[in-house]
Write a protein that holds these residues in place. Structure first.
Motif, PDB file in Angstrom:
ATOM      1  N   LEU A 168       0.781  -1.033  -0.115  1.00 31.11           N
ATOM      2  CA  LEU A 168       0.101  -0.082   0.117  1.00 31.11           C
ATOM      3  C   LEU A 168       0.668   1.209  -0.119  1.00 31.11           C
ATOM      4  CD1 LEU A 168      -2.667  -1.059   2.497  1.00 31.11           C
ATOM      5  CD2 LEU A 168      -2.661  -1.461   0.312  1.00 31.11           C
ATOM      6  N   PHE A 169       0.490   2.047  -0.768  1.00 30.17           N
ATOM      7  CA  PHE A 169       1.414   3.317  -1.052  1.00 30.17           C
ATOM      8  C   PHE A 169       0.503   4.289  -0.779  1.00 30.17           C
ATOM      9  CE2 PHE A 169       3.510   0.331  -3.821  1.00 30.17           C
ATOM     10  CZ  PHE A 169       4.787   0.535  -3.355  1.00 30.17           C
ATOM     11  N   ASP A 170       0.652   5.275   0.264  1.00 26.16           N
ATOM     12  CA  ASP A 170      -0.242   6.451   0.769  1.00 26.16           C
ATOM     13  C   ASP A 170      -0.122   7.406  -0.361  1.00 26.16           C
ATOM     14  OD1 ASP A 170      -1.821   8.478   1.853  1.00 26.16           O
ATOM     15  OD2 ASP A 170      -1.573   7.928   3.756  1.00 26.16           O
ATOM     16  N   GLU A 171      -1.370   7.798  -1.188  1.00 28.67           N
ATOM     17  CA  GLU A 171      -0.946   8.854  -2.138  1.00 28.67           C
ATOM     18  C   GLU A 171      -2.000  10.203  -1.673  1.00 28.67           C
ATOM     19  OE1 GLU A 171       0.080   6.822  -6.319  1.00 28.67           O
ATOM     20  OE2 GLU A 171      -2.191   6.836  -5.785  1.00 28.67           O
ATOM     21  N   THR A 172      -2.444  10.163  -0.528  1.00 34.61           N
ATOM     22  CA  THR A 172      -3.199  11.208  -0.045  1.00 34.61           C
ATOM     23  C   THR A 172      -2.872  12.687  -0.417  1.00 34.61           C
ATOM     24  OG1 THR A 172      -4.213   9.881   1.380  1.00 34.61           O
ATOM     25  CG2 THR A 172      -4.527  12.253   1.576  1.00 34.61           C
ATOM     26  N   ASP A 173      -1.351  12.914   0.161  1.00 35.98           N
ATOM     27  CA  ASP A 173      -0.818  14.058   0.005  1.00 35.98           C
ATOM     28  C   ASP A 173      -0.521  14.193  -1.384  1.00 35.98           C
ATOM     29  OD1 ASP A 173      -0.819  14.373   2.622  1.00 35.98           O
ATOM     30  OD2 ASP A 173       1.009  13.628   2.867  1.00 35.98           O
ATOM     31  N   LEU A 174      -0.102  13.456  -2.089  1.00 37.32           N
ATOM     32  CA  LEU A 174       0.087  13.531  -3.741  1.00 37.32           C
ATOM     33  C   LEU A 174      -1.121  13.884  -4.374  1.00 37.32           C
ATOM     34  CD1 LEU A 174       2.158  13.419  -6.195  1.00 37.32           C
ATOM     35  CD2 LEU A 174       1.678  10.790  -6.319  1.00 37.32           C
ATOM     36  N   MET A 175      -2.167  13.302  -4.059  1.00 30.75           N
ATOM     37  CA  MET A 175      -3.376  13.598  -4.896  1.00 30.75           C
ATOM     38  C   MET A 175      -4.022  14.922  -4.556  1.00 30.75           C
ATOM     39  SD  MET A 175      -3.854  11.012  -6.780  1.00 30.75           S
ATOM     40  CE  MET A 175      -5.715  11.225  -7.353  1.00 30.75           C
ATOM     41  N   GLU A 176      -3.681  15.473  -3.231  1.00 28.36           N
ATOM     42  CA  GLU A 176      -4.314  16.775  -2.804  1.00 28.36           C
ATOM     43  C   GLU A 176      -3.415  17.751  -3.535  1.00 28.36           C
ATOM     44  OE1 GLU A 176      -3.731  16.981   1.261  1.00 28.36           O
ATOM     45  OE2 GLU A 176      -5.786  15.806   1.832  1.00 28.36           O
ATOM     46  N   LYS A 178      -1.766  17.583  -6.652  1.00 23.03           N
ATOM     47  CA  LYS A 178      -2.295  17.629  -7.897  1.00 23.03           C
ATOM     48  C   LYS A 178      -3.734  18.221  -7.856  1.00 23.03           C
ATOM     49  CE  LYS A 178      -0.375  13.108  -9.608  1.00 23.03           C
ATOM     50  NZ  LYS A 178      -0.416  11.998 -10.188  1.00 23.03           N
ATOM     51  N   GLU A 179      -4.678  17.773  -7.237  1.00 19.88           N
ATOM     52  CA  GLU A 179      -5.840  18.740  -7.250  1.00 19.88           C
ATOM     53  C   GLU A 179      -5.640  20.150  -7.138  1.00 19.88           C
ATOM     54  OE1 GLU A 179      -8.542  16.977  -4.483  1.00 19.88           O
ATOM     55  OE2 GLU A 179      -8.865  15.204  -5.471  1.00 19.88           O
ATOM     56  N   ARG A 180      -4.788  20.455  -6.087  1.00 19.33           N
ATOM     57  CA  ARG A 180      -4.204  22.154  -5.893  1.00 19.33           C
ATOM     58  C   ARG A 180      -3.566  22.455  -7.194  1.00 19.33           C
ATOM     59  NH1 ARG A 180      -5.915  26.560  -4.115  1.00 19.33           N
ATOM     60  NH2 ARG A 180      -4.420  27.866  -3.323  1.00 19.33           N
ATOM     61  N   LYS A 181      -2.875  21.676  -7.844  1.00 14.25           N
ATOM     62  CA  LYS A 181      -2.243  22.372  -8.903  1.00 14.25           C
ATOM     63  C   LYS A 181      -3.049  22.283 -10.223  1.00 14.25           C
ATOM     64  CE  LYS A 181       1.147  21.082 -12.620  1.00 14.25           C
ATOM     65  NZ  LYS A 181       2.272  19.795 -13.083  1.00 14.25           N
ATOM     66  N   GLU A 182      -4.202  21.525 -10.193  1.00 13.67           N
ATOM     67  CA  GLU A 182      -5.351  21.505 -11.180  1.00 13.67           C
ATOM     68  C   GLU A 182      -6.118  22.848 -10.954  1.00 13.67           C
ATOM     69  OE1 GLU A 182      -7.269  20.349 -14.574  1.00 13.67           O
ATOM     70  OE2 GLU A 182      -5.481  19.454 -13.864  1.00 13.67           O
ATOM     71  N   GLY A 183      -6.350  23.181  -9.661  1.00 13.26           N
ATOM     72  CA  GLY A 183      -7.515  24.176  -9.588  1.00 13.26           C
ATOM     73  C   GLY A 183      -6.491  25.446 -10.015  1.00 13.26           C
ATOM     74  N   PHE A 240     -11.779  37.603 -19.953  1.00 14.19           N
ATOM     75  CA  PHE A 240     -11.451  37.368 -18.486  1.00 14.19           C
ATOM     76  C   PHE A 240     -10.182  36.165 -18.368  1.00 14.19           C
ATOM     77  CE2 PHE A 240     -15.284  35.048 -19.155  1.00 14.19           C
ATOM     78  CZ  PHE A 240     -15.068  33.883 -18.542  1.00 14.19           C
ATOM     79  N   VAL A 241      -9.726  36.131 -17.246  1.00 12.93           N
ATOM     80  CA  VAL A 241      -9.072  35.079 -16.700  1.00 12.93           C
ATOM     81  C   VAL A 241      -9.300  34.541 -15.232  1.00 12.93           C
ATOM     82  CG1 VAL A 241      -6.572  34.161 -16.587  1.00 12.93           C
ATOM     83  CG2 VAL A 241      -6.943  35.567 -18.302  1.00 12.93           C
ATOM     84  N   ILE A 242      -9.624  33.516 -15.019  1.00 12.32           N
ATOM     85  CA  ILE A 242      -9.834  33.052 -13.631  1.00 12.32           C
ATOM     86  C   ILE A 242      -9.068  31.741 -13.455  1.00 12.32           C
ATOM     87  CG2 ILE A 242     -12.024  34.247 -13.309  1.00 12.32           C
ATOM     88  CD1 ILE A 242     -13.418  31.652 -14.038  1.00 12.32           C
ATOM     89  N   LYS A 243      -9.007  31.115 -12.304  1.00 13.51           N
ATOM     90  CA  LYS A 243      -8.431  29.792 -11.737  1.00 13.51           C
ATOM     91  C   LYS A 243      -9.261  28.622 -12.121  1.00 13.51           C
ATOM     92  CE  LYS A 243      -7.099  31.424  -7.889  1.00 13.51           C
ATOM     93  NZ  LYS A 243      -6.447  31.449  -6.647  1.00 13.51           N
ATOM     94  N   LYS A 244      -9.104  27.552 -12.362  1.00 13.14           N
ATOM     95  CA  LYS A 244      -9.727  26.282 -12.602  1.00 13.14           C
ATOM     96  C   LYS A 244     -10.835  26.212 -11.397  1.00 13.14           C
ATOM     97  CE  LYS A 244     -11.385  22.439 -14.029  1.00 13.14           C
ATOM     98  NZ  LYS A 244     -11.985  21.808 -12.986  1.00 13.14           N
ATOM     99  N   GLU A 245     -10.278  26.426 -10.102  1.00 16.69           N
ATOM    100  CA  GLU A 245     -11.003  26.037  -8.994  1.00 16.69           C
ATOM    101  C   GLU A 245     -12.222  27.015  -8.987  1.00 16.69           C
ATOM    102  OE1 GLU A 245      -8.473  26.318  -5.799  1.00 16.69           O
ATOM    103  OE2 GLU A 245      -7.993  28.550  -5.975  1.00 16.69           O
ATOM    104  N   ASN A 246     -12.084  28.201  -9.555  1.00 18.55           N
ATOM    105  CA  ASN A 246     -13.214  29.197  -9.549  1.00 18.55           C
ATOM    106  C   ASN A 246     -14.064  28.805 -10.613  1.00 18.55           C
ATOM    107  OD1 ASN A 246     -10.423  31.563  -8.894  1.00 18.55           O
ATOM    108  ND2 ASN A 246     -12.151  31.010  -7.326  1.00 18.55           N
ATOM    109  N   LEU A 247     -13.629  28.102 -11.554  1.00 23.98           N
ATOM    110  CA  LEU A 247     -14.596  27.814 -12.710  1.00 23.98           C
ATOM    111  C   LEU A 247     -15.472  26.625 -12.066  1.00 23.98           C
ATOM    112  CD1 LEU A 247     -15.720  27.578 -15.718  1.00 23.98           C
ATOM    113  CD2 LEU A 247     -13.505  25.876 -15.943  1.00 23.98           C
ATOM    114  N   ASP A 248     -14.778  25.744 -11.398  1.00 20.62           N
ATOM    115  CA  ASP A 248     -15.877  24.759 -10.645  1.00 20.62           C
ATOM    116  C   ASP A 248     -16.946  25.344  -9.756  1.00 20.62           C
ATOM    117  OD1 ASP A 248     -14.392  22.791 -12.044  1.00 20.62           O
ATOM    118  OD2 ASP A 248     -12.996  22.623 -10.214  1.00 20.62           O
ATOM    119  N   ALA A 249     -16.505  26.445  -9.155  1.00 22.85           N
ATOM    120  CA  ALA A 249     -17.351  27.240  -8.269  1.00 22.85           C
ATOM    121  C   ALA A 249     -18.612  27.933  -9.246  1.00 22.85           C
ATOM    122  CB  ALA A 249     -16.837  28.267  -7.617  1.00 22.85           C
ATOM    123  N   ALA A 250     -18.172  28.424 -10.215  1.00 22.02           N
ATOM    124  CA  ALA A 250     -19.164  29.117 -11.212  1.00 22.02           C
ATOM    125  C   ALA A 250     -20.182  28.015 -11.778  1.00 22.02           C
ATOM    126  CB  ALA A 250     -18.597  29.793 -12.437  1.00 22.02           C
TER     127      ALA A 250
END
Length: 664
Positions: A168-176, A178-183, A240-250
């Protein structure tokens, strides 16, 4: 280990000893006397046999675990699977039953009894068949106790048997991360005012600047609320330019700016509506901008008042509730007409086609384009396949000596004769898959599209000239305007004017739906060219069986969620079930309180749905969820359900979902 012995051979030898004892006891059982000491011997032998049988059953079931335990006891194996390994590590059989765990694994599952024994209890997404399919190693992903893991399962061959290692390889921090980078990825967007000029003309001149300022403020506040930047490009266009995480909110609030901007009212009779085009997903910012422009073209092509979000492989729509605003100016029609003429002058052959099962609007528009090409001395043909029964009488009238024999041509002949100097004109459709000749579109180098339907994610992407106006009532209306602007020498014959007038009549339901000023102007032009209203009306008189089928469909209509009429139309005794289906859907709108109607019919092993609405519901968006499309008030879909009842269930499910989400 020099004196290493075969584990399986040892176990077999032990089992063979028990079998010898079993045979010996069986002999005693049968030869022992039945009384006195013989009874004691008999009972001893009997219980001994029962014990050996039970012991063998238990041994056979846990043979894999015994083998693993034996292997782990050896020095070499112990070195490989060290208890001090920091990673959670375990051994299991092909059923997922865990036989051994290291300390890290034990610490992970110490409070979970079931997970100590079975890998499936930890990760339900891993099935027995998944394990059995592993030939070397495989990775799975799952979540356990709020942490995300990559599960590496490796098949090993130990002591003449297969065992499986689990790491088992704990990828929790890595996935977070990645999600942060995507956002944090940038999203490029465009905002256009759909009806800026019309709205400004509807308000007093001294208040126009105030209206514009209020709209600008709404847009700026909306983008600033997402910590983005916005720049006004023109009087009615923004970047306009926004971040991906803001697009998800919209997206979560379904771009509420579309409705919010309509609340701005300082005396303007017409409300401002917006179109939003967004592109993201590419590392290249210029490519994201191109995607945003494509999304904006899609939003405008669908009538505006909506947001379109586009990536390289996906496209999503939001909004689209407002009625499309008719453009009073004909500048665009004149520009498109001149561009069309330039294309025609450089081509030697013109192929005209509509959609599958050609209807009156597609046929009338095709005839109009044919007349334009013929007047400009170009050889033109109409690609003809299956024809809607309602259009057949008109089509037959063109198969006379007054018109050339090759006016209508088959797809096979076209494919063999098309060259780089040929022009393909598509009318009344903008989806390549439902055109009369999809293969022809792939082969053609020059394509022109004239259509009034809202665009979907599937469009003709290689068109040289595309003229799509969703406010137009019909393709015949658009071609009538093109005829007037392309040349003064073009004169429509009476029969051609009848065909085009009939197309407008059918698509507008006798000028009751999607009708604007330009619709009546086009009809007036065709009337001047010789179109006869009475002659056209006689052509569309209904058959008695069709009339009865339509009446039955209306009689059996079900009112769903208070505002939606759903019914079915019998196709057995009707010449054109789909036409009767559409007529029944139109008539159901005459019932008070009905916002939209849906009539289904079974024809050629396919269930056809005709959807109609007045002005409160966009039936195109509803049909798109069922794989169809069309116009805001006139749309349809085709389903491959087992029965009409199953299809009704699907329609109701889509309606209920959209009602709950506030989409209709």
């Amino acid at each position: 280990m020099e004196n290493k012995k075969n584990t399986k051979a040892i176990l077999r030898k032990k089992i063979s000893y028990s079998l010898i004892v079993l045979v010996f006891l069986l002999v005693i059982l049968f030869v022992a006397p039945s009384r006195g000491s013989g009874a004691i011997i008999f009972l001893t032998a009997f219980f001994g046999i029962i014990y050996i049988i039970v012991w063998n059953i238990i041994l056979s079931r846990n043979l894999s675990n015994y083998m693993v335990d034996y292997a782990m006891a050896s020095e070499s194996t112990q070195n490989i699977f060290s208890q001090d390994l920091d990673l959670p590590y375990a051994l299991m059989d092909k059923r997922g039953i865990i036989a051994w765990r290291n300390r890290a694994f034990n610490a992970l599952v110490q409070r979970d009894r079931q997970s100590k024994k079975d890998i499936h209890a930890m990760f339900g997404s891993i099935s027995v068949s998944d394990i059995e399919d592993i030939t070397d190693k495989a990775d799975f992903h799952g979540e356990y106790q709020g942490r995300k893991y990559r599960v590496r399962i490796t098949r090993l061959y130990i002591e003449e048997a297969y065992v499986y290692t689990v790491c088992l390889f704990d990828e929790t921090d890595l996935m977070e991360l990645k999600e942060r980078k995507e956002g944090l990825k940038p999203v490029i967007g465009l905002i256009y005012m759909d009806n800026y000029d019309e709205a400004m003309e509807s308000v007093e001149e001294v208040r126009r600047s105030l209206l514009e300022a209020l709209i600008d403020r709404k847009i700026n506040q909306y983008i600033n609320g997402f910590n983005g930047i916005v720049k006004k490009l023109e009087k009615d266009k923004f970047f306009f330019v926004i971040k991906k995480e803001n697009l998800d909110a919209a997206i979560d609030v379904r771009f509420d700016i579309l409705e919010d901007v309509k609340t701005v009212n300082i005396g303007n009779e017409m409300r401002i509506t917006l179109s939003i085009g967004i592109g993201y997903g590419c590392e290249n910012l210029s490519r994201n901008y191109e995607l945003a422009r494509m999304a904006m073209d899609m939003a405008l092509g669908r009538g505006g008042d909506q947001a379109v979000v586009k990536t390289e492989n996906d496209i999503k729509y939001f909004g689209g509730k407002a009625q499309t605003v008719e453009k009073q100016t004909r500048v665009k029609a004149r520009v498109k007409a001149h561009a069309f003429r330039e294309l025609l002058e450089n081509k030697d052959k013109v192929i005209i086609m509509g959609h599958k099962i050609l209807d009156m609007d597609a046929f009338g528009a095709a005839i109009g384009v044919w007349r334009i090409a013929t007047t400009l001395n170009k050889k033109a043909h109409i690609l003809l396949g299956d024809v809607n029964p309602s259009a057949k009488p008109m089509v037959e009238k063109f198969k006379t000596s007054e018109y050339p024999e090759d006016l209508f041509i088959s797809e096979d002949k076209v494919l063999n004769s098309i060259t780089n100097d040929s022009l393909v004109v598509v009318v009344d459709v903008n989806r390549p898959s439902i055109t009369e000749g999809p293969v022809l579109l792939k082969k053609a180098k020059n394509i022109v599209v004239f259509d009034h339907h809202r665009q979907s994610s599937e469009i003709i992407t290689n068109a040289t000239l595309s003229y799509v106006e969703t406010f137009a009532s019909s393709a015949c209306e658009m071609v009538s305007e093109i005829v007037q602007y392309i040349s003064d020498d073009i004169k429509l014959k009476t029969l051609e004017a009848d065909a085009m007038y009939a197309g407008i009549v059918i698509d507008t339901q006798n000028f009751n739906v999607q009708t604007g000023v330009r619709t009546f102007e086009a009809a007036a032009f065709l009337k001047r060219c010789g179109a006869d209203v009475t002659r056209v009306r006689k052509m569309f008189r209904e058959d008695a069986n069709d009339y009865l089928a339509k009446a039955e469909a209306i009689h059996n209509a079900e009112i769903f969620e208070d505002f939606y009429a759903i019914s079915e139309c019998d196709s057995e005794n009707t010449a054109s079930p789909t036409l009767v289906c559409a007529q029944a859907a139109n008539d159901l709108l005459n019932i008070k309180g009905i916002k939209a109607s849906f009539v289904l019919t079974l024809y050629n092993n396919t269930i056809f749905i005709s959807a109609r609405s007045m002005d409160e519901v966009n039936v195109q968006t509803i049909m798109e969820k069922l794989g169809g499309g069309g116009h805001r008030s006139v749309a349809g879909a085709q389903l491959k359900e087992n029965s009409i009842e199953d299809a009704k269930v699907r329609v109701k499910a889509v309606l209920k979902e959209m009602i709950e989400k506030g989409e209709i």
